[in-house]
Design a protein around this motif. Sequence first.
Motif, PDB file in Angstrom:
ATOM      1  N   LEU A 138       0.862  -1.174   0.000  1.00 52.25           N
ATOM      2  CA  LEU A 138       0.000   0.000   0.000  1.00 52.25           C
ATOM      3  C   LEU A 138       0.902   1.228   0.000  1.00 52.25           C
ATOM      4  N   THR A 139       0.558   2.208  -0.828  1.00 50.98           N
ATOM      5  CA  THR A 139       1.380   3.411  -0.959  1.00 50.98           C
ATOM      6  C   THR A 139       0.596   4.644  -0.517  1.00 50.98           C
ATOM      7  N   LEU A 140       1.245   5.460   0.294  1.00 49.24           N
ATOM      8  CA  LEU A 140       0.715   6.772   0.658  1.00 49.24           C
ATOM      9  C   LEU A 140       1.621   7.826   0.053  1.00 49.24           C
ATOM     10  N   GLU A 141       1.010   8.924  -0.356  1.00 47.80           N
ATOM     11  CA  GLU A 141       1.815  10.031  -0.851  1.00 47.80           C
ATOM     12  C   GLU A 141       1.322  11.324  -0.203  1.00 47.80           C
ATOM     13  N   ARG A 142       2.206  12.298  -0.197  1.00 45.55           N
ATOM     14  CA  ARG A 142       1.849  13.570   0.410  1.00 45.55           C
ATOM     15  C   ARG A 142       0.758  14.252  -0.433  1.00 45.55           C
ATOM     16  N   GLY A 143      -0.271  14.706   0.241  1.00 47.46           N
ATOM     17  CA  GLY A 143      -1.384  15.344  -0.441  1.00 47.46           C
ATOM     18  C   GLY A 143      -2.622  15.278   0.433  1.00 47.46           C
ATOM     19  N   THR A 144      -3.633  16.023   0.072  1.00 44.93           N
ATOM     20  CA  THR A 144      -4.867  16.077   0.846  1.00 44.93           C
ATOM     21  C   THR A 144      -5.757  14.900   0.473  1.00 44.93           C
ATOM     22  N   PRO A 145      -6.139  14.065   1.449  1.00 46.78           N
ATOM     23  CA  PRO A 145      -6.987  12.914   1.115  1.00 46.78           C
ATOM     24  C   PRO A 145      -8.414  13.340   0.835  1.00 46.78           C
ATOM     25  N   ASP A 146      -9.070  12.589  -0.015  1.00 46.15           N
ATOM     26  CA  ASP A 146     -10.473  12.848  -0.354  1.00 46.15           C
ATOM     27  C   ASP A 146     -11.335  11.897   0.469  1.00 46.15           C
ATOM     28  N   ILE A 147     -11.756  12.359   1.639  1.00 52.65           N
ATOM     29  CA  ILE A 147     -12.494  11.514   2.572  1.00 52.65           C
ATOM     30  C   ILE A 147     -13.852  12.145   2.834  1.00 52.65           C
ATOM     31  N   PRO A 148     -14.919  11.410   2.646  1.00 51.28           N
ATOM     32  CA  PRO A 148     -16.250  11.984   2.868  1.00 51.28           C
ATOM     33  C   PRO A 148     -16.508  12.241   4.353  1.00 51.28           C
ATOM     34  N   ALA A 149     -17.325  13.220   4.648  1.00 50.18           N
ATOM     35  CA  ALA A 149     -17.713  13.474   6.033  1.00 50.18           C
ATOM     36  C   ALA A 149     -18.678  12.406   6.527  1.00 50.18           C
ATOM     37  N   GLN A 150     -19.450  11.843   5.601  1.00 48.74           N
ATOM     38  CA  GLN A 150     -20.407  10.795   5.921  1.00 48.74           C
ATOM     39  C   GLN A 150     -20.414   9.769   4.800  1.00 48.74           C
ATOM     40  N   ILE A 151     -20.865   8.570   5.134  1.00 53.23           N
ATOM     41  CA  ILE A 151     -21.207   7.610   4.093  1.00 53.23           C
ATOM     42  C   ILE A 151     -22.691   7.281   4.239  1.00 53.23           C
ATOM     43  N   ASP A 152     -23.314   6.933   3.143  1.00 59.41           N
ATOM     44  CA  ASP A 152     -24.722   6.583   3.164  1.00 59.41           C
ATOM     45  C   ASP A 152     -24.885   5.069   3.232  1.00 59.41           C
ATOM     46  N   THR A 153     -25.826   4.640   4.051  1.00 59.96           N
ATOM     47  CA  THR A 153     -26.203   3.228   4.104  1.00 59.96           C
ATOM     48  C   THR A 153     -27.715   3.150   3.985  1.00 59.96           C
ATOM     49  N   GLU A 154     -28.203   1.954   3.714  1.00 60.71           N
ATOM     50  CA  GLU A 154     -29.657   1.772   3.637  1.00 60.71           C
ATOM     51  C   GLU A 154     -30.311   2.010   4.996  1.00 60.71           C
ATOM     52  N   ASP A 155     -29.525   1.919   6.074  1.00 59.22           N
ATOM     53  CA  ASP A 155     -30.050   2.140   7.415  1.00 59.22           C
ATOM     54  C   ASP A 155     -29.989   3.602   7.837  1.00 59.22           C
ATOM     55  N   GLY A 156     -29.237   4.431   7.088  1.00 63.04           N
ATOM     56  CA  GLY A 156     -29.071   5.828   7.437  1.00 63.04           C
ATOM     57  C   GLY A 156     -27.621   6.253   7.307  1.00 63.04           C
ATOM     58  N   PRO A 157     -27.342   7.562   7.436  1.00 64.87           N
ATOM     59  CA  PRO A 157     -25.970   8.052   7.275  1.00 64.87           C
ATOM     60  C   PRO A 157     -25.082   7.678   8.458  1.00 64.87           C
ATOM     61  N   VAL A 158     -23.795   7.481   8.174  1.00 61.60           N
ATOM     62  CA  VAL A 158     -22.786   7.193   9.196  1.00 61.60           C
ATOM     63  C   VAL A 158     -21.696   8.254   9.069  1.00 61.60           C
ATOM     64  N   THR A 159     -21.419   8.961  10.156  1.00 61.62           N
ATOM     65  CA  THR A 159     -20.402  10.009  10.134  1.00 61.62           C
ATOM     66  C   THR A 159     -19.009   9.405  10.282  1.00 61.62           C
ATOM     67  N   VAL A 160     -18.095   9.856   9.439  1.00 63.65           N
ATOM     68  CA  VAL A 160     -16.700   9.426   9.493  1.00 63.65           C
ATOM     69  C   VAL A 160     -15.976  10.235  10.566  1.00 63.65           C
ATOM     70  N   PHE A 161     -15.129   9.571  11.330  1.00 62.04           N
ATOM     71  CA  PHE A 161     -14.348  10.233  12.381  1.00 62.04           C
ATOM     72  C   PHE A 161     -13.560  11.410  11.812  1.00 62.04           C
ATOM     73  N   ASP A 162     -13.660  12.549  12.482  1.00 61.92           N
ATOM     74  CA  ASP A 162     -12.954  13.775  12.084  1.00 61.92           C
ATOM     75  C   ASP A 162     -11.807  14.013  13.067  1.00 61.92           C
ATOM     76  N   PRO A 163     -10.547  13.929  12.626  1.00 62.46           N
ATOM     77  CA  PRO A 163      -9.438  14.132  13.564  1.00 62.46           C
ATOM     78  C   PRO A 163      -9.334  15.557  14.085  1.00 62.46           C
ATOM     79  N   GLY A 164     -10.007  16.502  13.413  1.00 65.49           N
ATOM     80  CA  GLY A 164     -10.007  17.876  13.902  1.00 65.49           C
ATOM     81  C   GLY A 164      -8.844  18.706  13.427  1.00 65.49           C
ATOM     82  N   TYR A 165      -8.029  18.170  12.523  1.00 68.24           N
ATOM     83  CA  TYR A 165      -6.921  18.938  11.958  1.00 68.24           C
ATOM     84  C   TYR A 165      -6.651  18.432  10.536  1.00 68.24           C
ATOM     85  N   PRO A 166      -5.988  19.230   9.720  1.00 64.19           N
ATOM     86  CA  PRO A 166      -5.749  18.814   8.332  1.00 64.19           C
ATOM     87  C   PRO A 166      -4.851  17.588   8.243  1.00 64.19           C
TER      88      PRO A 166
END
Length: 344
Positions: free
Chosen positions: A310-338
């Motif tokens: 697995l490779t990581l590179e320097r740059g801003t990740p594209d991570i959603p604030a939420q994901i949608d499920t058939e049961d309802g939205p789930v919020t992704v953990f926010d570390p609180g910093y860039p």
Amino acid sequence: MIQRLTLRTPDDWHLHLRDGAMLRAVLPHSAAHFARAIIMPNLVPPVVTSADATAYRARILAARPEGSDFTPLMTLYLTEETDADDVAAAHASGLITAVKLYPAGATTNSASGVADFTRVRGVLERMAEIGLPLCVHGEVTDPAVDIFDREAVFIDRVLEPLRTRVPDLRVVMEHITTARAADYVRSVPAGLAATITTHHLVINRNHILAGGIKPHYYCLPVAKREEHRLALRAAATSGDARFFLGTDSAPHTDPAKLQACGCAGCFTAPNTMPILAQVFEDEGALDRLEAFTSLNGPAFYGLPPNDTQLTLERGTPDIPAQIDTEDGPVTVFDPGYPLHWRVT
């Protein structure tokens, strides 16, 4: 400054995938970055027998994205009625990788857990004989014990006596949250390890409570004082083989989190690797990230490290604030910093 980092593909040694619609929605996020994961058995009803584990594994495999070879490492939920022969047969067949101990009432879906530890000693002794690890949720449930002290009290009241009675049992203290737990793991020369979550490296109890209650930071074991967060960061980034990643990524829909008695859990599967790269870089330990995510866990469980990368590179990740499920939205953990790392 390092711009690109290639690791052996990581594993997640503590993962909640849930079931049904939630399973189908969250599994792709773990499968994208992790080759294997220890799957938690606290469904309703729990995964208690080898038949339960066989059926759940089939549902997980059916939910994998097309082309994915993500491998679920199954566990059984220890109860006071668990059959030692069934456990041994499930291990011998390769079906299960560990057994999970929940003290009754300790966390989400733990009502079927253990209240009387004398009633599971036979199972634990059999596990020691066959080399099957026990994963423990390390908190007492005595209401007289402060919630911030329950991990330390568990070590003294439950874990140390258990290890004395069954000294050959291999034990993983899951999602440790205190300096006491990290020191205890270091004090044992062999047979004991600990997983550390992504979110416990980032948040302390102020993040949950200061300036208003933050339900999406509420987890069990609950985050502790800043001194403990720093102790966990020191353990995770030390290179010590007794510490490895277990995200405890635990999805709940927002309606389940945002209520008078909200569920405990942080959903970190989508952004764990960018967060960890940031944490390890901040600690000057990027050269030890692979050990924590990809080497130490397999070594303890007696498995080979993954032969993919697995490779990581320097740059801003594209991570959603939420994901949608058939049961309802789930919020992704926010570390609180860039974050400044992304998975390629």
